[in-house]
Enzyme design. Structure first.
Site, short mmCIF file in Angstrom:
data_model
loop_
_atom_site.label_atom_id
_atom_site.label_comp_id
_atom_site.label_asym_id
_atom_site.label_seq_id
_atom_site.Cartn_x
_atom_site.Cartn_y
_atom_site.Cartn_z
N CYS A 1 0.80 -1.23 0.00
CA CYS A 1 0.00 0.00 0.00
C CYS A 1 0.83 1.27 0.00
CB CYS A 1 -0.93 0.00 1.22
SG CYS A 1 -2.09 -1.38 1.25
N HIS B 1 12.54 0.87 4.97
CA HIS B 1 12.28 -0.54 4.63
C HIS B 1 12.89 -1.41 5.72
CE1 HIS B 1 11.59 -4.14 2.43
NE2 HIS B 1 11.38 -3.53 1.27
N HIS C 1 -1.63 19.90 6.62
CA HIS C 1 -2.62 18.89 6.21
C HIS C 1 -1.97 17.51 6.28
CE1 HIS C 1 -5.20 22.16 4.72
NE2 HIS C 1 -4.11 22.66 4.18
N HIS D 1 -2.46 7.01 5.46
CA HIS D 1 -2.93 5.81 4.75
C HIS D 1 -4.18 5.28 5.44
CE1 HIS D 1 -3.26 1.99 2.85
NE2 HIS D 1 -2.82 1.32 3.88
N HIS E 1 -14.20 5.84 4.97
CA HIS E 1 -15.64 5.69 5.06
C HIS E 1 -16.29 5.56 3.69
CE1 HIS E 1 -19.55 6.08 6.98
NE2 HIS E 1 -19.88 7.04 6.12
N ASN F 1 -10.33 0.81 1.88
CA ASN F 1 -8.88 0.76 1.66
C ASN F 1 -8.64 0.46 0.18
OD1 ASN F 1 -6.15 0.27 1.57
ND2 ASN F 1 -6.10 -1.08 3.34
#
Length: 589
Positions: A241, A321, A405, A409, A438, A442
């Protein structure tokens, strides 16, 4: 002596070191110093101007300047050499600084795909379709239903066309159809919005973690839009993702290699069709309930001539990572289950690994974006813990001092709420990611772009605002991208036109679920306490001893309590019945 569990001392929260008020005081001190320096410079300029004006009025300014110009000074050879050396040194330093400064990369615009209403999957449609598919047993259906109702998703998220069929179709043909649907529409809308022709694109980066056909997804885009044969094309797969942030980083690096500048198109998506898990292992069922269809297309440029119409300038990309660690590598893992159904397993180590990855990312990002007050607070805390060996909690910098802002994720309700709590975000700062979860679920790597779209559509961005995108992905990775607004932006995206009048629904849903979850947890604690208390009571006597005990209690009991209970049971506090074998049953009326 250590305080007892449950005592007031034990419940006292650990205080930050240094205290938060010190950071606020430092911020005020730095601001005062800045304004004082500006005021001193203005005052100095005033006095110099007044002195020159007075000299000019007295008629002495011009003669002094003329005398200075007429004065002859003989320069020695050593003076000339020193001046030449200084000039060479200044030129070398200037060249080094200019060389180290990377060419700017701008975000021209982006577009998030809004599927058609016919692809909406309501709670009832999801539950009915999953049950009728025949893949899931009763326990798996019950688990998915409970997770779905606590997910924070609305009844208006989207499934691909193949999963709406009865029975569902999830072969490669339907997977290709989903990929073409989401990618082609997002790219077409973006090109139309920016007025760019497909053959003007110099770099193409497509990322999709779980669907990697041949020809690749990037080849599908090139073929459909008729792009140039010399385009730099990349297809990123299996990167989870957070791959959208990696795609932006790769595209920016490729643009900086072009001396004359260029355009880069980034397409971030995930494929749901072929990766809808139809087994019964709980660790693989969660993605079914929260992953939904979506895609985002992003147009970057390094052309200086496009700066005037670009929205943002890329500031920083920080990538982490943790793949060298076994737990991090395996916490999100695609594998077949016992029935040979392939799914993505989410291990119990996921929350801890994600927290560790985010901590490393924030540690590297902090020095680049935080104000000096927060940097000094963090340094003081580090010295206290590492050098002075003081037992104090780690200081978490206030990133609200650095960003206007936040596009977190939207990996799930726990991710959105957990990150918002850790960063100390308020409802307004949490709203972009909460609404993305909402209304769209995802959507993997494109969630941060749906959140960005919400910011532009609902909240608005002012010139100079700093926007932070942060994503998590398998491997395990945590990646951040920071943008600075070049102008005011308040543009309604097609993906958020439906939200007018319902801007607060997402946060209200999360608050309701949190309250229900807390009430359920409290009720379980009460039930457990009652059960333990019932088990700790002495077992009832039998035979003659029981008759004697009952006789002693008769004068003290009312008539309603004198009736014997069946099966040799007794009445505990609150009317709970405890049988001889210790089993607790419902209260007796």
């Amino acid at each position: 002596m250590a305080p007892e569990r449950g005592s007031a001392a034990a419940r006292t929260p650990r205080q930050d070191f240094p205290p938060r008020w010190v950071g606020k005081a430092l911020k005020v001190a730095f601001a005062c110093t800045h304004y004082a320096a500006v005021a001193a410079a203005a005052l100095l300029a005033y006095f110099v101007s007044a002195h020159l004006l007075a000299a000019h009025s007295a008629g002495t300014l011009l003669p002094r300047l003329q005398a200075a110009l007429d004065a002859s000074h003989t320069l020695q050879a050593s003076h000339l050499l020193a001046a030449a050396a200084a000039a060479v040194l200044v030129g070398a330093v200037a060249a080094l600084v200019l060389r180290r400064r990377q060419p700017p990369v701008y975000l021209l615009d982006f577009e998030c795909y809004r599927p058609e209403d016919k692809n909406k999957v309501t709670y009832n449609r999801f539950i009915t379709g999953s049950r009728d598919s025949g893949f899931f047993d009763a326990a798996a259906m019950d688990f998915q239903t409970r997770i779905l109702h606590k997910s924070g998703l609305s009844d208006e998220t989207f499934f691909p066309p193949g999963l709406h069929l009865d029975p569902p179709e999830f072969d490669m043909a339907w997977a290709r159809q989903e990929a073409e649907l989401v990618m082609f529409n997002a790219v077409a809308d973006l090109l139309a919005k920016t007025g760019l022709r497909p053959r003007q694109v110099d770099v193409l980066v497509v990322n999709c973690s779980l669907f990697n056909p041949t020809p690749s997804l990037s080849a599908m885009v090139i073929h459909h839009f008729g792009m140039r044969s010399d385009i730099d094309s990349y297809n990123l797969g299996g990167m989870g993702c957070s791959a959208g942030m990696i795609a932006v980083d790769l595209a920016a690096k490729m643009l900086r290699e072009r001396s004359k500048g260029g355009y880069a198109l980034v397409v971030s998506t995930e494929n749901i069709t072929q990766n809808w898990y139809h087994g019964n292992e709980r660790s693989m069922l969660i993605p079914n309930t929260i992953f939904r269809m979506g895609s985002a297309a992003v147009l970057l440029t390094s052309k200086a001539s496009e700066r005037h119409r670009s929205k943002y300038e890329l500031q920083h990309v920080v990538r982490v990572h943790l793949g060298a660690d076994d737990a991090a590598y395996k916490c999100v893992f695609q594998r077949p289950d016992e029935g040979r159904f392939i799914g993505v397993e989410l291990s119990k180590d996921l929350v801890g690994v994600a927290g560790r990855a985010m901590e490393v990312n924030m540690t590297r990002l902090g020095p680049l974006v935080l104000p000096w007050s927060e940097k000094l607070m963090f340094a003081a805390n580090w010295v206290a813990r590492r050098t002075l060996r003081l037992t104090v909690p780690k200081y978490v910098p206030d990133f609200k001092q650095a960003f206007n802002h936040f596009c977190l994720h939207a990996g799930g309700r726990g991710v959105v709420e957990g990150l918002s709590k850790q960063l100390g975000l308020g409802p307004r700062q949490m709203a972009p990611s909460a609404n993305t979860l909402h209304w769209y679920g995802n959507t993997s790597s494109s969630t941060v772009w749906y959140s960005f779209g919400f910011v532009e559509s609902v909240q608005g961005v002012r010139k100079g605002d700093i926007v932070w995108q942060i994503g998590f992905g398998s491997g395990f990775k945590c990646n951040s991208v920071v943008w600075r607004a070049l102008r005011d932006v308040h543009t309604m995206h097609k993906a958020w036109q439906h939200i007018e009048g319902r801007e607060g629904q997402a946060l209200e849903t999360l608050q309701r679920i949190a309250a229900e979850t807390a009430a359920e947890r409290q009720q379980k604690q009460v039930d457990a306490t009652v059960t333990v208390a019932a088990h700790q009571r002495p077992r009832p006597a039998t035979g003659a001893a029981a008759d004697a005990a009952a006789a002693k209690q008769l004068p003290k009991q009312g008539k309603e309590d004198t009736a014997p209970l069946p099966n040799g049971s007794q009445r505990a506090n609150g009317g709970v019945r405890v049988l001889r074998n210790g089993k607790v049953v419902a209260p007796v009326s």
